[in-house]
Motif scaffolding. Sequence first.
Motif, short mmCIF file in Angstrom:
data_model
loop_
_atom_site.label_atom_id
_atom_site.label_comp_id
_atom_site.label_asym_id
_atom_site.label_seq_id
_atom_site.Cartn_x
_atom_site.Cartn_y
_atom_site.Cartn_z
N ASP A 138 0.22 -30.74 5.59
CA ASP A 138 1.42 -29.92 5.66
C ASP A 138 0.99 -28.46 5.53
OD1 ASP A 138 3.78 -28.49 5.19
OD2 ASP A 138 4.74 -30.20 4.20
N THR A 139 0.96 -27.75 6.66
CA THR A 139 0.44 -26.39 6.66
C THR A 139 1.38 -25.38 6.00
OG1 THR A 139 1.35 -25.94 8.86
CG2 THR A 139 -0.89 -26.83 8.75
N ALA A 140 2.65 -25.73 5.88
CA ALA A 140 3.60 -24.83 5.23
C ALA A 140 3.56 -24.99 3.71
CB ALA A 140 5.01 -25.09 5.74
N ALA A 141 3.55 -26.22 3.25
CA ALA A 141 3.56 -26.49 1.81
C ALA A 141 2.15 -26.52 1.21
CB ALA A 141 4.25 -27.82 1.52
N HIS A 142 1.12 -26.49 2.08
CA HIS A 142 -0.28 -26.58 1.64
C HIS A 142 -0.51 -27.85 0.81
CE1 HIS A 142 -1.85 -22.21 2.26
NE2 HIS A 142 -1.00 -22.58 3.20
N ARG A 143 -0.06 -28.98 1.37
CA ARG A 143 -0.24 -30.27 0.72
C ARG A 143 -0.92 -31.22 1.69
NH1 ARG A 143 5.40 -31.94 -1.99
NH2 ARG A 143 4.06 -33.50 -2.99
N VAL A 144 -1.76 -32.09 1.14
CA VAL A 144 -2.52 -33.04 1.95
C VAL A 144 -2.34 -34.44 1.38
CG1 VAL A 144 -4.83 -33.72 2.73
CG2 VAL A 144 -4.24 -31.30 2.55
N HIS A 145 -2.08 -35.41 2.27
CA HIS A 145 -2.00 -36.81 1.87
C HIS A 145 -3.02 -37.61 2.67
CE1 HIS A 145 1.88 -35.39 0.35
NE2 HIS A 145 1.90 -36.46 -0.42
N ARG A 146 -3.71 -38.47 2.00
CA ARG A 146 -4.66 -39.38 2.63
C ARG A 146 -4.19 -40.81 2.35
NH1 ARG A 146 -8.33 -40.21 6.66
NH2 ARG A 146 -10.29 -41.12 5.94
N ASP A 147 -3.78 -41.52 3.40
CA ASP A 147 -3.23 -42.87 3.24
C ASP A 147 -2.11 -42.88 2.22
OD1 ASP A 147 -5.02 -43.93 5.12
OD2 ASP A 147 -6.57 -44.19 3.60
N GLU A 148 -1.17 -41.94 2.40
CA GLU A 148 0.05 -41.81 1.58
C GLU A 148 -0.19 -41.28 0.17
OE1 GLU A 148 2.85 -42.13 3.09
OE2 GLU A 148 1.85 -42.84 4.90
N GLU A 149 -1.43 -41.07 -0.22
CA GLU A 149 -1.72 -40.55 -1.57
C GLU A 149 -2.06 -39.07 -1.47
OE1 GLU A 149 -4.90 -41.20 -5.26
OE2 GLU A 149 -4.75 -42.68 -3.64
N GLU A 150 -1.37 -38.26 -2.29
CA GLU A 150 -1.63 -36.82 -2.25
C GLU A 150 -3.00 -36.49 -2.83
OE1 GLU A 150 0.45 -32.50 -3.22
OE2 GLU A 150 1.50 -34.37 -3.72
N VAL A 151 -3.71 -35.61 -2.15
CA VAL A 151 -5.04 -35.18 -2.58
C VAL A 151 -4.98 -33.69 -2.92
CG1 VAL A 151 -7.47 -34.98 -1.95
CG2 VAL A 151 -6.10 -36.87 -1.03
N PRO A 152 -5.21 -33.32 -4.18
CA PRO A 152 -5.15 -31.90 -4.55
C PRO A 152 -6.37 -31.14 -4.01
CG PRO A 152 -5.82 -33.23 -6.44
CD PRO A 152 -5.46 -34.20 -5.34
N LEU A 153 -6.10 -30.02 -3.34
CA LEU A 153 -7.16 -29.17 -2.82
C LEU A 153 -6.96 -27.74 -3.31
CD1 LEU A 153 -7.34 -30.23 0.96
CD2 LEU A 153 -8.72 -31.12 -0.94
N THR A 154 -8.04 -27.00 -3.46
CA THR A 154 -7.94 -25.58 -3.75
C THR A 154 -7.48 -24.86 -2.47
OG1 THR A 154 -10.21 -25.05 -3.09
CG2 THR A 154 -9.86 -25.78 -5.38
N THR A 155 -7.06 -23.60 -2.60
CA THR A 155 -6.60 -22.87 -1.43
C THR A 155 -7.70 -22.74 -0.38
OG1 THR A 155 -7.11 -20.78 -2.55
CG2 THR A 155 -4.84 -21.56 -2.67
N ARG A 156 -8.93 -22.53 -0.82
CA ARG A 156 -10.03 -22.38 0.14
C ARG A 156 -10.38 -23.72 0.79
NH1 ARG A 156 -11.54 -17.27 1.50
NH2 ARG A 156 -12.26 -16.71 -0.56
N GLU A 157 -10.36 -24.79 0.01
CA GLU A 157 -10.60 -26.11 0.59
C GLU A 157 -9.55 -26.43 1.64
OE1 GLU A 157 -12.51 -27.98 -3.54
OE2 GLU A 157 -10.48 -28.52 -2.88
N TYR A 196 -18.11 -26.50 1.13
CA TYR A 196 -16.70 -26.89 1.19
C TYR A 196 -16.50 -28.16 2.01
CZ TYR A 196 -14.93 -22.89 -1.35
OH TYR A 196 -14.65 -22.00 -2.34
N VAL A 197 -17.25 -28.32 3.08
CA VAL A 197 -17.15 -29.55 3.87
C VAL A 197 -17.58 -30.74 3.03
CG1 VAL A 197 -18.14 -30.81 5.82
CG2 VAL A 197 -17.39 -28.44 6.12
N SER A 198 -18.64 -30.55 2.25
CA SER A 198 -19.10 -31.63 1.36
C SER A 198 -18.03 -32.02 0.35
CB SER A 198 -20.38 -31.18 0.65
OG SER A 198 -20.82 -32.17 -0.27
N THR A 199 -17.35 -31.01 -0.20
CA THR A 199 -16.27 -31.28 -1.17
C THR A 199 -15.12 -32.02 -0.51
OG1 THR A 199 -16.85 -29.29 -2.42
CG2 THR A 199 -14.66 -30.22 -2.78
N LEU A 200 -14.77 -31.60 0.72
CA LEU A 200 -13.68 -32.28 1.44
C LEU A 200 -14.03 -33.73 1.74
CD1 LEU A 200 -12.63 -29.45 3.93
CD2 LEU A 200 -11.28 -30.35 2.02
N ARG A 201 -15.28 -34.00 2.09
CA ARG A 201 -15.70 -35.38 2.33
C ARG A 201 -15.58 -36.21 1.06
NH1 ARG A 201 -20.92 -33.41 5.75
NH2 ARG A 201 -20.10 -33.77 7.87
#
Length: 222
Positions: A138-157, A196-201
């Motif tokens: 969600d690019t507006a809310a800056h939220r990410v879900h992976r398989d329906e579970e929200e994954v907290p990310l920093t702003t840079r991530e 950062y890519v490593s952290t995202l993985r």
Amino acid sequence: MRILIVEDEKRLALSLAKGLTAEGYAVDVVHDGLEGLHRAGEAPYDLIVLDIMLPGMNGYRVCSALRAAGDDVPILMLTAKDGEYDEAEGLDTGADDYLTKPFSYVVLVARVRALLRRRRGAGATASPVLDLGGLRVDTAAHRVHRDEEEVPLTTREFAVLEQLALRAGEVVSKAEILEHVWDFAYEGDPNIVEVYVSTLRRKLGASLIRTVRGAGYRLEAR
């Protein structure tokens, strides 16, 4: 996403930069119209916040020069003027939107997001949510879900992930990520992208982001 602020009121410019940086954008600031035109020509920006009353070259002329050069970057004009003819002149020179001072910061952020959505070709009323198989960004809310579970990310991530998600299935180079996620003044190790890519993985799954040797990274949408 990388934003250039061209504003000679330094306190306002720094306040906007601080707020937009907190929203996850990479932000550069200049206080002169000529410098703004030069900076816009040497680096790729996703959006320009442009004051009208500037030293060196006013915002109307900066906007006209960019459009004459074929630069279609979204431009949000700021001005202390409030007449309809001033607004018309700003839009006639090629600006995409217009905001009169004093303005609400919340409104400015909403305008910025709407212009960036248009920039992606999604249309101003389209959903800002990217559905990529089991990944939902969600690019507006800056939220990410992976398989329906929200994954907290920093702003840079989130900013790094957004660059990959917007071009899912394509190779995005390290240089392109640096250009859009880190500001103009960044002089650190470009291998920060790998960190950062490593952290995202680690947070989203090792198979989500593929390394294309010598070229960059590709987000694999299921």
